[in-house]
Design a protein around this motif. Structure first.
Motif, PDB file in Angstrom:
ATOM      1  N   VAL A 128      27.781 112.880 -60.290  1.00  0.00           N
ATOM      2  CA  VAL A 128      28.971 113.550 -60.551  1.00  0.00           C
ATOM      3  C   VAL A 128      29.392 114.279 -59.318  1.00  0.00           C
ATOM      4  CG1 VAL A 128      28.118 114.139 -62.938  1.00  0.00           C
ATOM      5  CG2 VAL A 128      27.614 115.674 -61.203  1.00  0.00           C
ATOM      6  N   GLU A 129      30.443 114.486 -59.499  1.00  0.00           N
ATOM      7  CA  GLU A 129      31.492 115.246 -58.651  1.00  0.00           C
ATOM      8  C   GLU A 129      31.029 116.396 -58.197  1.00  0.00           C
ATOM      9  OE1 GLU A 129      34.240 114.120 -56.696  1.00  0.00           O
ATOM     10  OE2 GLU A 129      34.232 112.076 -57.577  1.00  0.00           O
ATOM     11  N   GLY A 133      31.942 116.128 -52.839  1.00  0.00           N
ATOM     12  CA  GLY A 133      32.426 114.609 -53.526  1.00  0.00           C
ATOM     13  C   GLY A 133      31.339 114.098 -54.313  1.00  0.00           C
ATOM     14  N   SER A 134      31.449 112.578 -54.417  1.00  0.00           N
ATOM     15  CA  SER A 134      30.495 111.836 -55.252  1.00  0.00           C
ATOM     16  C   SER A 134      29.319 111.100 -54.473  1.00  0.00           C
ATOM     17  CB  SER A 134      31.186 111.057 -56.208  1.00  0.00           C
ATOM     18  OG  SER A 134      31.873 109.921 -55.658  1.00  0.00           O
ATOM     19  N   LEU A 135      28.247 110.995 -55.150  1.00  0.00           N
ATOM     20  CA  LEU A 135      27.227 110.384 -54.204  1.00  0.00           C
ATOM     21  C   LEU A 135      26.727 109.254 -55.018  1.00  0.00           C
ATOM     22  CD1 LEU A 135      25.609 110.948 -51.666  1.00  0.00           C
ATOM     23  CD2 LEU A 135      23.954 111.861 -53.430  1.00  0.00           C
ATOM     24  N   GLY A 189      22.941 123.920 -51.565  1.00  0.00           N
ATOM     25  CA  GLY A 189      23.100 124.648 -52.972  1.00  0.00           C
ATOM     26  C   GLY A 189      23.575 123.858 -53.955  1.00  0.00           C
ATOM     27  N   VAL A 190      23.631 122.539 -53.997  1.00  0.00           N
ATOM     28  CA  VAL A 190      23.798 121.540 -55.114  1.00  0.00           C
ATOM     29  C   VAL A 190      22.747 120.805 -55.408  1.00  0.00           C
ATOM     30  CG1 VAL A 190      25.155 119.647 -55.902  1.00  0.00           C
ATOM     31  CG2 VAL A 190      26.216 121.481 -54.282  1.00  0.00           C
ATOM     32  N   LEU A 191      22.137 119.968 -54.628  1.00  0.00           N
ATOM     33  CA  LEU A 191      21.084 119.049 -55.011  1.00  0.00           C
ATOM     34  C   LEU A 191      20.086 118.745 -53.778  1.00  0.00           C
ATOM     35  CD1 LEU A 191      21.772 115.861 -54.684  1.00  0.00           C
ATOM     36  CD2 LEU A 191      23.088 116.376 -56.507  1.00  0.00           C
ATOM     37  N   ARG A 192      19.099 118.344 -53.925  1.00  0.00           N
ATOM     38  CA  ARG A 192      18.100 117.769 -53.080  1.00  0.00           C
ATOM     39  C   ARG A 192      17.691 116.184 -53.476  1.00  0.00           C
ATOM     40  NH1 ARG A 192      14.407 121.188 -53.080  1.00  0.00           N
ATOM     41  NH2 ARG A 192      15.276 122.680 -51.492  1.00  0.00           N
ATOM     42  N   ILE A 193      17.392 115.086 -52.622  1.00  0.00           N
ATOM     43  CA  ILE A 193      17.286 113.922 -52.972  1.00  0.00           C
ATOM     44  C   ILE A 193      16.110 113.440 -52.046  1.00  0.00           C
ATOM     45  CG2 ILE A 193      17.802 111.583 -53.331  1.00  0.00           C
ATOM     46  CD1 ILE A 193      20.370 112.359 -53.829  1.00  0.00           C
ATOM     47  N   ILE A 218      18.012 119.720 -58.972  1.00  0.00           N
ATOM     48  CA  ILE A 218      19.152 120.392 -58.894  1.00  0.00           C
ATOM     49  C   ILE A 218      18.762 121.845 -58.466  1.00  0.00           C
ATOM     50  CG2 ILE A 218      21.128 121.013 -60.628  1.00  0.00           C
ATOM     51  CD1 ILE A 218      20.572 117.987 -60.430  1.00  0.00           C
ATOM     52  N   LEU A 219      19.406 122.261 -57.324  1.00  0.00           N
ATOM     53  CA  LEU A 219      18.806 123.479 -56.775  1.00  0.00           C
ATOM     54  C   LEU A 219      19.259 124.789 -57.620  1.00  0.00           C
ATOM     55  CD1 LEU A 219      19.864 122.624 -53.196  1.00  0.00           C
ATOM     56  CD2 LEU A 219      17.739 122.131 -54.316  1.00  0.00           C
ATOM     57  N   ALA A 220      20.068 124.924 -58.312  1.00  0.00           N
ATOM     58  CA  ALA A 220      20.731 126.096 -59.127  1.00  0.00           C
ATOM     59  C   ALA A 220      19.592 126.262 -60.240  1.00  0.00           C
ATOM     60  CB  ALA A 220      22.048 126.077 -59.519  1.00  0.00           C
TER      61      ALA A 220
END
Length: 429
Positions: A128-129, A133-135, A189-193, A218-220
């Motif tokens: 998602v956005e 941006g989007s991934l 602050g958003v995510l780690r892959i 999802i880091l949060a």
């Protein structure tokens, strides 16, 4: 007022978990091709293969989704089994979408070589956005294969991602270099892959292999999304019986009639009973003080398993789950001393199975002690039904739920407290 508070707490619990589409409105099943494998043949090994497309596990909130595209060959001594499963598309709640998912698992025997293999593939992922941006990720695949060539155990693990593209808001797509397996890519602050996690365990008489193409965190909330997992296992230690089952502190599931989506509380904590047993040792998994905000508090919980094979066609196994205390609705319903136990003994021509040891010490609702009547069902009108010692006979064993809570508001919400399942089946050697 207390009854309303309890009902509201249970509703909050059910509405707060992750959603996973499970019906035709979201994901049409992929129809597998007709199997062409030869007729199953016995081997001298215990074989296991499993894989799935996606699975979600909560971090701060200990909840989970079921696995999509799940295919499984449970512990068997037979080669020549071939299964597959898939869906045309999966929505990851609050995260994005996954394109076509397919999993294939098989057990194979060619000459002296015996193999267990799991393969998984999916067409792509769009996240998602985000603020950046989007991934998007291209085709993803994984394979975990273990085999014995007549002399020794061998393994193969591999996972691949075709490409990663980041599209900034209002900008042009940018191709990101695929990182080294095991080294994460992070959007702060958003995510780690993490790409290409794998594991191989090899010891005398045993081998295990796992390949996971992607881990999205999802880091949060510390939520983890596992993508394209393949797992295979072989053992020589199946003496005379095949064991299976698990112990779990609690689990739950509800079906949303509006769109057939499945809301799931994952088994927490959980411990599987290995195919060959535990060699007479008790194996334990523990958790301490789990909390689902404003809904459910679970005290210390344990999941234990035991299995041993001895003599000629003799085996004994048990699984046990216990919870010190469960508190719903801020004390509206308090249950203490929950234990589920499933016992199985196999002897020549005899199968003994029972739930001896299953019990609950106390139940308190609205501050008043409660006693479950001889019918085994206690009902708080309009709020919840509590069933004790819910037992199911299964092939070669037994399953018991110490307490099953059903919400009486028409949603069909169910929470299982203390789950034990044990099976001991004759090995085909």
């Amino acid at each position: 007022m207390r009854k309303l508070a309890l009902r509201g707490a249970l509703l909050a619990l059910m509405s707060g978990v992750f959603l996973l589409p499970g019906g035709p409105a979201h994901a049409a099943p992929v129809v597998p091709a007709a199997a062409t494998a030869a007729a199953p043949r016995p081997t001298n090994f215990g074989l296991h293969a499993m894989g799935y497309g996606t699975a979600i596990k909560g971090g701060d909130i200990p909840l989970a989704s079921g696995a999509t595209g799940f295919a499984h060959i449970t512990c068997t001594t037979l080669a020549g089994l071939d299964r597959s499963n898939g869906v045309t598309g999966v929505e990851l709640p609050g995260l994005g979408t996954v394109d076509a998912v397919e999993t294939k698992v098989a057990t194979i025997k060619k000459g002296k070589t015996v193999t267990a293999v799991s393969r998984h593939s999916l067409a792509g992922i769009t996240l998602v956005e985000t603020a950046l941006g989007s991934l998007s990720l291209g085709a993803v695949s994984s394979i975990a294969r273990v085999w014995h060539d007549g002399t020794r155990f061998r393994s193969q693990v591999n996972s691949e991602v075709a490409g990663i593209v980041l599209t900034p808001p209002g900008g042009d797509p940018e191709v990101i270099s695929i990182p080294t397996p095991g080294q994460p890519v992070e959007i702060p602050g958003v995510l780690r892959i993490t790409i290409g996690e794998s594991k191989v365990v090899k010891k005398p008489g045993f081998i295990f292999a796992r390949a996971q193409a992607l881990l999205i965190e999802i880091l949060a909330t510390h939520t983890k999304v596992k993508v394209a997992l393949s797992r295979s296992r072989m053992t020589r230690d199946v003496v005379n019986s095949i064991m299976s089952g698990y112990a779990a502190g609690f689990k739950g599931k509800i079906l949303d009639p509006g769109d057939d989506s499945i809301v799931t509380l994952g088994r927490t904590p959980t411990r599987p009973l290995p195919c060959e047993g535990t060699n007479g040792q008790v194996k334990t998994t523990r958790t301490v003080d789990l909390n689902i905000p404003s809904a459910l508090t679970v005290g210390a919980a344990n999941a234990k398993v035991f299995g041993t094979q001895f003599g000629r066609r003799r085996a004994r196994a048990w699984t046990e789950a216990s919870i010190a205390e469960v508190n719903l609705g801020g004390g509206a319903l308090v249950i203490e001393g929950i234990k589920a136990r499933a016992n199985v003994i196999r002897k020549p021509g005899t199968l003994i199975r029972n739930t001896n040891g299953t019990h609950t010490l106390t139940i308190t609702a609205d501050g008043e002690p409660q006693t479950i009547p001889p019918t085994g069902v206690l009902e708080i009108p309009g709020v919840v039904k509590i069933e004790e010692n819910v037992t199911t006979m299964v092939r070669g064993g037994i399953q018991v739920i110490a307490l099953q809570l059903t919400l009486l508001d028409g949603t069909g919400a169910v929470i299982d407290l203390g789950v034990a399942r044990t099976q001991v089946k004759k090995a085909i050697l």
